[in-house]
Every structure is written in structure tokens, then in C-alpha cells.
Design a protein around this motif. Structure first.
Motif, PDB file in Angstrom:
ATOM      1  N   LEU A   1     -65.926   4.759 -10.456  1.00 11.76           N
ATOM      2  CA  LEU A   1     -67.136   5.181  -9.686  1.00 11.76           C
ATOM      3  C   LEU A   1     -67.499   3.929  -8.772  1.00 11.76           C
ATOM      4  O   LEU A   1     -68.012   2.830  -9.387  1.00 11.76           O
ATOM      5  CB  LEU A   1     -68.190   5.753 -10.344  1.00 11.76           C
ATOM      6  CG  LEU A   1     -67.903   7.286 -10.460  1.00 11.76           C
ATOM      7  CD1 LEU A   1     -69.240   7.794 -11.247  1.00 11.76           C
ATOM      8  CD2 LEU A   1     -67.513   8.023  -9.315  1.00 11.76           C
ATOM      9  N   CYS A   2     -67.569   4.025  -7.441  1.00  9.62           N
ATOM     10  CA  CYS A   2     -68.260   2.815  -6.552  1.00  9.62           C
ATOM     11  C   CYS A   2     -69.697   2.962  -6.690  1.00  9.62           C
ATOM     12  O   CYS A   2     -70.154   4.177  -7.246  1.00  9.62           O
ATOM     13  CB  CYS A   2     -67.857   3.131  -5.053  1.00  9.62           C
ATOM     14  SG  CYS A   2     -68.298   4.516  -4.408  1.00  9.62           S
ATOM     15  N   PRO A   3     -70.623   1.962  -6.331  1.00  6.85           N
ATOM     16  CA  PRO A   3     -71.834   2.184  -6.278  1.00  6.85           C
ATOM     17  C   PRO A   3     -72.562   3.255  -5.637  1.00  6.85           C
ATOM     18  O   PRO A   3     -73.588   4.036  -6.243  1.00  6.85           O
ATOM     19  CB  PRO A   3     -72.402   0.913  -5.883  1.00  6.85           C
ATOM     20  CG  PRO A   3     -71.141   0.017  -6.018  1.00  6.85           C
ATOM     21  CD  PRO A   3     -70.078   0.737  -5.844  1.00  6.85           C
ATOM     22  N   THR A   4     -72.075   3.621  -4.578  1.00  5.74           N
ATOM     23  CA  THR A   4     -72.405   4.872  -3.734  1.00  5.74           C
ATOM     24  C   THR A   4     -72.288   6.082  -4.627  1.00  5.74           C
ATOM     25  O   THR A   4     -73.302   6.888  -4.764  1.00  5.74           O
ATOM     26  CB  THR A   4     -71.844   4.925  -2.546  1.00  5.74           C
ATOM     27  OG1 THR A   4     -72.144   3.798  -1.614  1.00  5.74           O
ATOM     28  CG2 THR A   4     -72.495   6.148  -1.618  1.00  5.74           C
ATOM     29  N   CYS A   5     -71.081   6.253  -5.120  1.00  3.93           N
ATOM     30  CA  CYS A   5     -70.811   7.389  -5.819  1.00  3.93           C
ATOM     31  C   CYS A   5     -71.770   7.453  -7.294  1.00  3.93           C
ATOM     32  O   CYS A   5     -72.161   8.597  -7.918  1.00  3.93           O
ATOM     33  CB  CYS A   5     -69.328   7.706  -6.107  1.00  3.93           C
ATOM     34  SG  CYS A   5     -68.598   7.985  -4.636  1.00  3.93           S
ATOM     35  N   THR A   6     -71.875   6.352  -7.742  1.00  9.16           N
ATOM     36  CA  THR A   6     -72.620   6.109  -9.058  1.00  9.16           C
ATOM     37  C   THR A   6     -74.203   6.663  -8.690  1.00  9.16           C
ATOM     38  O   THR A   6     -74.659   7.499  -9.604  1.00  9.16           O
ATOM     39  CB  THR A   6     -72.411   4.860  -9.573  1.00  9.16           C
ATOM     40  OG1 THR A   6     -71.516   4.340  -9.945  1.00  9.16           O
ATOM     41  CG2 THR A   6     -73.490   4.606 -10.742  1.00  9.16           C
ATOM     42  N   ALA A   7     -74.745   6.304  -7.541  1.00 11.40           N
ATOM     43  CA  ALA A   7     -76.038   6.499  -7.349  1.00 11.40           C
ATOM     44  C   ALA A   7     -76.062   8.227  -7.324  1.00 11.40           C
ATOM     45  O   ALA A   7     -77.189   8.837  -7.681  1.00 11.40           O
ATOM     46  CB  ALA A   7     -76.570   5.749  -6.144  1.00 11.40           C
ATOM     47  N   ALA A   8     -75.163   8.573  -6.461  1.00  9.94           N
ATOM     48  CA  ALA A   8     -75.328   9.848  -6.194  1.00  9.94           C
ATOM     49  C   ALA A   8     -74.821  10.932  -7.455  1.00  9.94           C
ATOM     50  O   ALA A   8     -75.543  11.933  -7.405  1.00  9.94           O
ATOM     51  CB  ALA A   8     -73.995  10.521  -5.172  1.00  9.94           C
ATOM     52  N   GLN A   9     -74.219  10.430  -8.525  1.00 10.71           N
ATOM     53  CA  GLN A   9     -73.822  11.161  -9.567  1.00 10.71           C
ATOM     54  C   GLN A   9     -75.020  10.981 -10.776  1.00 10.71           C
ATOM     55  O   GLN A   9     -75.104  11.916 -11.790  1.00 10.71           O
ATOM     56  CB  GLN A   9     -72.693  10.763 -10.208  1.00 10.71           C
ATOM     57  CG  GLN A   9     -71.390  11.432  -9.182  1.00 10.71           C
ATOM     58  CD  GLN A   9     -70.110  11.342 -10.047  1.00 10.71           C
ATOM     59  OE1 GLN A   9     -70.168  11.439 -11.496  1.00 10.71           O
ATOM     60  NE2 GLN A   9     -69.212  11.406  -9.472  1.00 10.71           N
ATOM     61  N   ARG A  10     -75.944  10.239 -10.716  1.00  6.89           N
ATOM     62  CA  ARG A  10     -76.713   9.677 -11.614  1.00  6.89           C
ATOM     63  C   ARG A  10     -77.841  11.197 -11.807  1.00  6.89           C
ATOM     64  O   ARG A  10     -78.434  11.251 -10.850  1.00  6.89           O
ATOM     65  CB  ARG A  10     -77.648   8.623 -11.401  1.00  6.89           C
ATOM     66  CG  ARG A  10     -78.526   8.253 -12.602  1.00  6.89           C
ATOM     67  CD  ARG A  10     -79.356   6.943 -12.395  1.00  6.89           C
ATOM     68  NE  ARG A  10     -80.082   6.545 -13.470  1.00  6.89           N
ATOM     69  CZ  ARG A  10     -81.171   7.025 -13.924  1.00  6.89           C
ATOM     70  NH1 ARG A  10     -81.840   7.490 -12.849  1.00  6.89           N
ATOM     71  NH2 ARG A  10     -81.779   6.643 -14.809  1.00  6.89           N
ATOM     72  N   SER A  11     -78.040  11.428 -12.993  1.00 11.70           N
ATOM     73  CA  SER A  11     -78.919  12.622 -13.204  1.00 11.70           C
ATOM     74  C   SER A  11     -80.423  11.854 -13.170  1.00 11.70           C
ATOM     75  O   SER A  11     -80.717  10.952 -13.487  1.00 11.70           O
ATOM     76  CB  SER A  11     -78.858  13.224 -14.387  1.00 11.70           C
ATOM     77  OG  SER A  11     -79.675  13.977 -14.834  1.00 11.70           O
ATOM     78  N   THR A  12     -81.524  12.800 -12.589  1.00 10.08           N
ATOM     79  CA  THR A  12     -82.812  12.442 -12.670  1.00 10.08           C
ATOM     80  C   THR A  12     -83.416  12.732 -13.878  1.00 10.08           C
ATOM     81  O   THR A  12     -84.602  12.305 -14.125  1.00 10.08           O
ATOM     82  CB  THR A  12     -83.509  13.297 -11.651  1.00 10.08           C
ATOM     83  OG1 THR A  12     -83.368  14.610 -11.792  1.00 10.08           O
ATOM     84  CG2 THR A  12     -82.890  12.878 -10.212  1.00 10.08           C
ATOM     85  N   ASN A  13     -82.639  13.576 -14.677  1.00  7.14           N
ATOM     86  CA  ASN A  13     -83.404  13.721 -16.326  1.00  7.14           C
ATOM     87  C   ASN A  13     -83.086  12.642 -17.259  1.00  7.14           C
ATOM     88  O   ASN A  13     -83.597  12.898 -18.413  1.00  7.14           O
ATOM     89  CB  ASN A  13     -82.905  15.022 -16.589  1.00  7.14           C
ATOM     90  CG  ASN A  13     -83.101  16.290 -15.823  1.00  7.14           C
ATOM     91  OD1 ASN A  13     -84.139  16.194 -15.165  1.00  7.14           O
ATOM     92  ND2 ASN A  13     -82.350  17.141 -15.727  1.00  7.14           N
ATOM     93  N   VAL A  14     -82.457  11.698 -16.827  1.00  8.51           N
ATOM     94  CA  VAL A  14     -82.152  10.577 -17.703  1.00  8.51           C
ATOM     95  C   VAL A  14     -83.334   9.685 -17.721  1.00  8.51           C
ATOM     96  O   VAL A  14     -83.906   8.935 -16.757  1.00  8.51           O
ATOM     97  CB  VAL A  14     -80.889   9.856 -17.483  1.00  8.51           C
ATOM     98  CG1 VAL A  14     -80.661   8.659 -18.425  1.00  8.51           C
ATOM     99  CG2 VAL A  14     -79.563  10.802 -17.391  1.00  8.51           C
ATOM    100  N   GLY A  15     -83.860   9.351 -19.206  1.00  5.00           N
ATOM    101  CA  GLY A  15     -85.007   8.623 -19.228  1.00  5.00           C
ATOM    102  C   GLY A  15     -84.874   6.983 -18.740  1.00  5.00           C
ATOM    103  O   GLY A  15     -85.537   6.433 -17.995  1.00  5.00           O
ATOM    104  N   ARG A  16     -83.674   6.593 -19.495  1.00  2.90           N
ATOM    105  CA  ARG A  16     -83.318   5.068 -19.091  1.00  2.90           C
ATOM    106  C   ARG A  16     -82.228   4.888 -18.036  1.00  2.90           C
ATOM    107  O   ARG A  16     -81.570   5.926 -17.859  1.00  2.90           O
ATOM    108  CB  ARG A  16     -83.023   4.405 -20.368  1.00  2.90           C
ATOM    109  CG  ARG A  16     -81.904   4.660 -20.926  1.00  2.90           C
ATOM    110  CD  ARG A  16     -81.657   4.287 -22.102  1.00  2.90           C
ATOM    111  NE  ARG A  16     -81.839   2.815 -22.371  1.00  2.90           N
ATOM    112  CZ  ARG A  16     -81.896   2.036 -23.271  1.00  2.90           C
ATOM    113  NH1 ARG A  16     -81.980   2.585 -24.605  1.00  2.90           N
ATOM    114  NH2 ARG A  16     -82.156   0.708 -23.191  1.00  2.90           N
ATOM    115  N   LYS A  17     -82.466   3.893 -17.445  1.00  2.00           N
ATOM    116  CA  LYS A  17     -81.504   3.549 -16.158  1.00  2.00           C
ATOM    117  C   LYS A  17     -80.490   2.763 -16.603  1.00  2.00           C
ATOM    118  O   LYS A  17     -79.057   3.160 -16.011  1.00  2.00           O
ATOM    119  CB  LYS A  17     -82.170   2.807 -15.074  1.00  2.00           C
ATOM    120  CG  LYS A  17     -83.126   3.484 -14.381  1.00  2.00           C
ATOM    121  CD  LYS A  17     -83.865   2.539 -12.974  1.00  2.00           C
ATOM    122  CE  LYS A  17     -85.034   3.352 -12.490  1.00  2.00           C
ATOM    123  NZ  LYS A  17     -85.365   2.613 -11.254  1.00  2.00           N
ATOM    124  N   SER A  18     -80.227   1.906 -17.657  1.00  2.00           N
ATOM    125  CA  SER A  18     -79.034   1.323 -17.992  1.00  2.00           C
ATOM    126  C   SER A  18     -79.204   0.749 -19.223  1.00  2.00           C
ATOM    127  O   SER A  18     -80.375   0.859 -20.065  1.00  2.00           O
ATOM    128  CB  SER A  18     -79.066   0.080 -16.956  1.00  2.00           C
ATOM    129  OG  SER A  18     -80.094  -0.695 -17.228  1.00  2.00           O
TER     130      SER A  18
END
Length: 486
Positions: free
Chosen positions: A173-190
Motif C-alpha cells: 500500500l502506498c502512503p495515500t492508500c494507507t491513509a485512506a484505509q486506516r480505521s478511525t477506531n484504532v487507538g494507536r497509530k503505529s
């Protein structure tokens, strides 16, 4: 830490048993028990009276629906953790439990393992798990690695760690598609170098995330081990050793362990992400019933190939079941393959609470116990490859019928004493005693040759079933039509 059982009263007074590692200990008048109490000496003992699950420094006792009950310190129990000097009474026999200091050191790596495994230091200064690299790096191959979302060429990133050609089932996944697929319900980013997309599952040991490895843009499953699951230095050393040794077993039908790391007090490791999900979901969600014989057999054949590789390297999985069979792609994709996951990790964390009794807590999880061979209860420390072969057999039986090879009895309620008349028996007793039900009784339309192979694989007698994964695989391939219908 050692666990010592001292028989202080009864016909066998004076005997003792010691354990310095994980084991199970069955007490009763059955000849299959580890401590056999003869009915002529004590008529109050049931065939399978109680079972101890020993994980030094913990010990758990489970009454097996005994007729006259099991008592700890004069109180009737169903299931209880034991403490030093607790006394267990079954009939006329009293056993005192002792927790003693002293435990053997972990077994070191062999010279061969040391020559092919090397460690590095993590940013926090702690040693990482041994990372195994190919002895001869593969030559670069032609072809591009595209973003799974937008087809952007990510070859430069994919090849950054030299593993791209070794992981043909990986997605990127490229950075753009990674940002689009990331769920807003996940508490931690990385966590570490992994950008978390969403949570895949959660259990007593930790959390599993779908994530992108940012240096390579590779989709991975990242398993974060929570601090409570690794409470001391010994657990950490065992974890490091197990990850390093398992990384040596590379096979197309084994989910590949990619990296191990530590962030503050959280251990984590990454595994290749396989988008097809697990085989259990075929029965539970996709078909909502039995799987077609061709597809079920294809999955079983792949799993047996990976299992033979594990056994050839000296590993025994001990927890094979459809939930641990991952599909590289959608089930109807001609390029789909099945891979074994979670091989050996439970062994590293036995002391952190993995237990056969964990399987008896709730109905869904209790079903996992039914994939275990009976000798895993009777001879836990010396479980050998035929036990894994049995588990694959029951898994194939389940995929073909949506039922287990024996009728599953509901576990007794935690509340009371012996089993009332008409209530189902304890699942552990059913595992030990009940003969398998012929698969044609469950699904008469199955091909007879396939049915005969499955019935052989799920026999309770070790000598009666397939001795190796290769034997099972050969018999299964012969029983299949030349072009099985998926």
C-alpha cells in the motif's frame, strides 16, 4: 520453580511426583490415568476423577464430574488455582502440593542454529530476536510490485529489505492508500515501523493488527504481546529463542515471521498478511455450512505440506485447527494456498497462562479443544507429530461436515459438584473415551475413498492413524479426483 505432589494419606501414601515444566496429570482409576488409584483400595474414586494442569509456577485443578467430588482444603471445588501446601482430597487419598525453587535453564541453540542466526540491538538497547537471513540471497527478479489500492509502482520500497521475491503473496500500500484505509477506531497509530490500519483480533496474550511496514509498504499482521503475558526475563528469553528458531523454517505453507521488536514494555512481531482469512470462516461465514470436498481437501493438503516441514525441523504445533489455517487469497482464487500460523508461539508462553483449561471456559473456545488428540491430555510433555496429524484430520472432518469427530458435550456449569443424571459429560472425558463417528454418518454423499482417509486420520489410537503428515497427504491425494471441484 518446581511443582511437587506428595501423597500424604490413602493407599498410595508416601509416593510423590515432581514437575519442572508444563505438564498435565490425570488422577483416577482408569488405566489411562497418570496416577491410577485402584477401585479395590478406594471405591470412592471415579475413572477420571480430576486433572491437574501444571504450568510452574502455576497449577490449576479441574474436577472431571467425579461421582464423589474433589476437595481442596476440605472445600468441594470444580476448578481452582492451587497454592503452596494446599491439600487435595479424592476419596481416601490426600495429595499435598508444594512449590519449590529451582528450574532448569533454557536449552541453548545448537551450533547449526547459532551459525545461521544472528542478533541485533533494538533502539532501546534491548537485544532483538535472532533474525535469520537466507544463506544465499536470491537474485533480483523482473517484475513490479504495485500498490494494492491504486496500482502505483512500489518496487523500490518493496525490495528495500531484500525479501520481496521471497513473499509472493504479499500486498503493498502506498502512503495515500494507507491513509485512506486506516480505521478511525484504532487507538494507536503505529508500533515500531508499522503504521496500524485496524485491529484484527484481541485475546489474553495481546492484540493483532493489520498494518503497513512503512520502509517496504508491505501489508503485515502485527501481533502485540501485552506486558502481562511476559512477566519475567525467562519468558522474554524463551520468546526470543522461539521466534529465532521458527524463522529457520521457511516453507510456502507456513505463514512467514518477518520481524520481532520491542516498544517500551510491549513485545511485538510481524507475520505476512494473508488476505483470504482463516479456514474456519469458510464454514462459519462464507458457506454457513460444510465446505465442498475439493476445497476442503486442497486446504488440508497444503496444511499437511507445511506441517511436514515443521516436523522435519523438530517442531510440534500442538494447536492446529481451522482458525490457524490462513488462506493467501480468496477461497475461489486459483492461486490460493493455505498456510499454518501460530506455530510454536504458544509453547513459549506456556507459563503465561496457555492451558488446556482455557479451552473449557466458553462454548466457542471449548470447541478448539475438540481438535486436540487425546494423548495431549494424557501425555502432554511428549506430544509427537501424530498428534498434529490427528488435529489436521479433525480439522478436515470439521470443514467437510461442520461437526466434530465426536459429539461435543457441553462443559458442566462452574457452580457445583458432580454431574446430575442426564447431564452431558465433561468434554475432556469425551476426548479420552468416545470413539470417532464415521464421517459418512455425518455426510453420506462424500466420496467413499475420501471418507476412508478421514476416518483413518481421526482414530484415537495413535498406532491406527497416519504416523506422518506425508502419509496423510499421500493417502488424501490418492483419494481425490484428478480435477477436484472447488
Amino acid at each position: 520453580m518446581r511443582v511437587r505432589l506428595e501423597v500424604v494419606e490413602g493407599p498410595e501414601a508416601g509416593r510423590f511426583f515432581e514437575f519442572s515444566e508444563a505438564d498435565s496429570f490425570l488422577v483416577g482409576r482408569s488405566p489411562k490415568a497418570h496416577f491410577v488409584l485402584k477401585p479395590t483400595a478406594d471405591r470412592q474414586i471415579s475413572r477420571h476423577h480430576f486433572l491437574l494442569d501444571i504450568r510452574p509456577p502455576r497449577c490449576l485443578i479441574q474436577d472431571l464430574d467425579s461421582k464423589n467430588g474433589t476437595f481442596v482444603n476440605h472445600r468441594k471445588i470444580r476448578r481452582q488455582f492451587l497454592e503452596d501446601r494446599d491439600e487435595i482430597r479424592a476419596g481416601q487419598t490426600v495429595i499435598r502440593i508444594r512449590f519449590l525453587e529451582g528450574v532448569p535453564e533454557p536449552v541453548p541453540l545448537s551450533p547449526l542454529q547459532r551459525s545461521t542466526v544472528h542478533s541485533c540491538t533494538l533502539p532501546d538497547g534491548s537485544p532483538s530476536a535472532p533474525q535469520v537471513r537466507p544463506r544465499t540471497p536470491p537474485l533480483p527478479q523482473e517484475g513490479s510490485f504495485l500498490c494494492f489500492g491504486c496500482d502505483r509502482d512500489l518496487s523500490r520500497w518493496a525490495r528495500a529489505d531484500g525479501w520481496a521475491e521471497e513473499l509472493p503473496d504479499s500486498r503493498y500500500l502506498c502512503p495515500t492508500c494507507t491513509a485512506a484505509q486506516r480505521s478511525t477506531n484504532v487507538g494507536r497509530k503505529s508500533i515500531g515501523n508499522y503504521r496500524i490500519l485496524r485491529e484484527l483480533g484481541r485475546g489474553g496474550m495481546g492484540v493483532v493488527y493489520k498494518a503497513v511496514h512503512e520502509p517496504t509498504r508491505r501489508l503485515c499482521a502485527v501481533k502485540e504481546i501485552l506486558p502481562d503475558a511476559a512477566t519475567d526475563d525467562k519468558s522474554l528469553k524463551l520468546f526470543d529463542r522461539e521466534i529465532g528458531v521458527q524463522s529457520m523454517v521457511v516453507h510456502p505453507n507456513l505463514a512467514r515471521i518477518l520481524e520481532r521488536g520491542r516498544e517500551e514494555d510491549h513485545l511485538f512481531f510481524s507475520v505476512e498478511y494473508l488476505e483470504g482469512g482463516d479456514a474456519h470462516s469458510l464454514v462459519a461465514e462464507i458457506f454457513r455450512g460444510p465446505v465442498k470436498p475439493g476445497l476442503a481437501s486442497k486446504i488440508a493438503c497444503d496444511i499437511l505440506r507445511g506441517l511436514q516441514a515443521l516436523h522435519d525441523h523438530g517442531f510440534v504445533h500442538r494447536d492446529l485447527k481451522p482458525r490457524n489455517f490462513l488462506l493467501s487469497r480468496a477461497y475461489n482464487d486459483p492461486l490460493m494456498s493455505a498456510k499454518i500460523t501460530d506455530y510454536g508461539l504458544a509453547k513459549s508462553f506456556e507459563e503465561a497462562g496457555n492451558s488446556i483449561f482455557d479451552f473449557t471456559r466458553v462454548g466457542e473456545v471449548a470447541g478448539s479443544m475438540m481438535f486436540m488428540a487425546p494423548e495431549q491430555i494424557l501425555d502432554y510433555r511428549f506430544v509427537k507429530p501424530p498428534s498434529d496429524v490427528y488435529s489436521v484430520g479433525v480439522s478436515l472432518y470439521f470443514l467437510l461436515t461442520r461437526k466434530f469427530s465426536i459429539d461435543f458435550p457441553n462443559a458442566p456449569s462452574p457452580g457445583g459438584g458432580g454431574r446430575a443424571q442426564g447431564q452431558p459429560r465433561h468434554p475432556i472425558r469425551a476426548m479420552i473415551e468416545d470413539p470417532p463417528i464415521p464421517i459418512l454418518d455425518r455426510r453420506p454423499e462424500l466420496p467413499p475413498d475420501l471418507a476412508a482417509v478421514v476416518d483413518t486420520a481421526v482414530r484415537k489410537d495413535v498406532d491406527g492413524r497416519f504416523a506422518t503428515a506425508d502419509q496423510f497427504l499421500e493417502a488424501l491425494e490418492k483419494a481425490l479426483p484428478e480435477e477436484p471441484s472447488i
